[in-house]
Every structure is written in structure tokens, then in C-alpha cells.
Design an enzyme around this catalytic site. Sequence first.
Site, PDB file in Angstrom:
ATOM      1  N   HIS A 149      18.101  23.188  99.892  1.00  0.00           N
ATOM      2  CA  HIS A 149      18.087  23.208  98.421  1.00  0.00           C
ATOM      3  C   HIS A 149      18.591  24.530  97.855  1.00  0.00           C
ATOM      4  O   HIS A 149      18.640  25.556  98.540  1.00  0.00           O
ATOM      5  CB  HIS A 149      16.657  22.964  97.925  1.00  0.00           C
ATOM      6  CG  HIS A 149      15.702  24.026  98.384  1.00  0.00           C
ATOM      7  ND1 HIS A 149      15.592  25.253  97.779  1.00  0.00           N
ATOM      8  CD2 HIS A 149      14.819  24.027  99.416  1.00  0.00           C
ATOM      9  CE1 HIS A 149      14.690  25.975  98.399  1.00  0.00           C
ATOM     10  NE2 HIS A 149      14.204  25.262  99.405  1.00  0.00           N
ATOM     11  N   GLU A 162       8.680  20.663 103.178  1.00  0.00           N
ATOM     12  CA  GLU A 162       8.654  21.958 103.870  1.00  0.00           C
ATOM     13  C   GLU A 162       7.380  22.129 104.689  1.00  0.00           C
ATOM     14  O   GLU A 162       6.364  21.468 104.433  1.00  0.00           O
ATOM     15  CB  GLU A 162       8.786  23.092 102.840  1.00  0.00           C
ATOM     16  CG  GLU A 162       8.732  24.507 103.396  1.00  0.00           C
ATOM     17  CD  GLU A 162       9.820  24.837 104.416  1.00  0.00           C
ATOM     18  OE1 GLU A 162       9.788  24.269 105.534  1.00  0.00           O
ATOM     19  OE2 GLU A 162      10.675  25.687 104.109  1.00  0.00           O
TER      20      GLU A 162
END
Length: 195
Positions: free
Chosen positions: A7, A80
Site C-alpha cells: 500500500h 498486516e
Amino acid sequence: MIVLVRHGETDANRAGLLLGRANPPLNDRGRQQAATLADALASIAKPLIVTSPLSRALETATRIGEVVGIAPRIDDRLIELDYGDWDGRRISDVPAEMGDRWRADPTFAPPGGESLSDLRARVEPLATELYEQAEEHTTIAVSHVSPIKAVILWGLALGDEYSWRLRLDVASISRLGHGPSGPVLVGFNDTSHRR
């Protein structure tokens, strides 16, 4: 081909903080990076897009999807690593002896968090699925530093301890392709598209 996209930038990334399950949005630079990622991937015909549910990844994936003409699908396995009590701290603030243990032992988990081995167990089935479907469709997976490293280590049949030897920048592109003996690393941490 599996295209692994980290990202774009958040303020926490810019400050060098551990950023696990906290959910900040992209900052202005991160939104610009998402746009350049989308432009860099625009030539992929009819890809599949999967993404972490966290806003920084979802926003990046949505921007890519707008350009390539497909909506991203959320897959929680791309979330994550859970840094637990260390989320939002600088890695330099982690007590030295705990940091040393973390780097030496893939089964070590930050207090209240997740180990690299736990992450690998979560990500490996997804990596297998992505690899199989990538024979027919290029798959873009938008995620975070630790899950992307776990997919790459899976592809190279390397242990989790090698995660600490891989540097993966925000808004980077890595690629795993098909080889005669299984996955092959075609590209890693490519940031040439960033302005």
C-alpha cells in the site's frame, strides 16, 4: 503472475512506526502513490484483485481497480502482522533483548501480537490459491510488508527468519511467476513507477 503491491504511505509509515492492525488512511503522498501504482499496473488485462481489509491497502486496491476496471475482493488473510502492544511504536523503542529475540526466533510474538510463524500459517494457504489462479489470471494482491514477505518466502521455499533480510518499501511492486519447479521471483521491491 502474482503481483504483490504494498500500500501507499500513511503518516505512521512516514514517522517510521510499527503499523500493524491500526487503521490510518493514506496520506496525500500515499494517495499519489496509489495513483502511480494504478498507472503502472494499467496494462494488465482483466486481473483479479485481492486486498487486505485495512483502509491503507483497500484505498490503494480501489484506486488500482478503478484504472483496470475491476473491484477488489477483500481477503482477511492479507491483513498486516499483529504487532500487539508494539503497534504504533518505533522499532528502536522495542527493548533490545526482545528485539533480538524477535529477529532470531520466528515463533516469537510481540506482547499481545502475532509471530512470523503464525503469519506464515495464515498466508500460506492464500499464497497457494493465488499461485494456482494466477495460471489463468494475473492476480494483484494489495497488502502490507509482512504478508508480502511471507508470500515471497513461501514461493522461494525459505524460512520465516529470512523476513528480516528483505526490505520492502511502501508503494512497491513485487512479482512471483510460474517456473518449471514452482514459483519464481520475477521482481522485488520495484519502486521505479514512483514520482
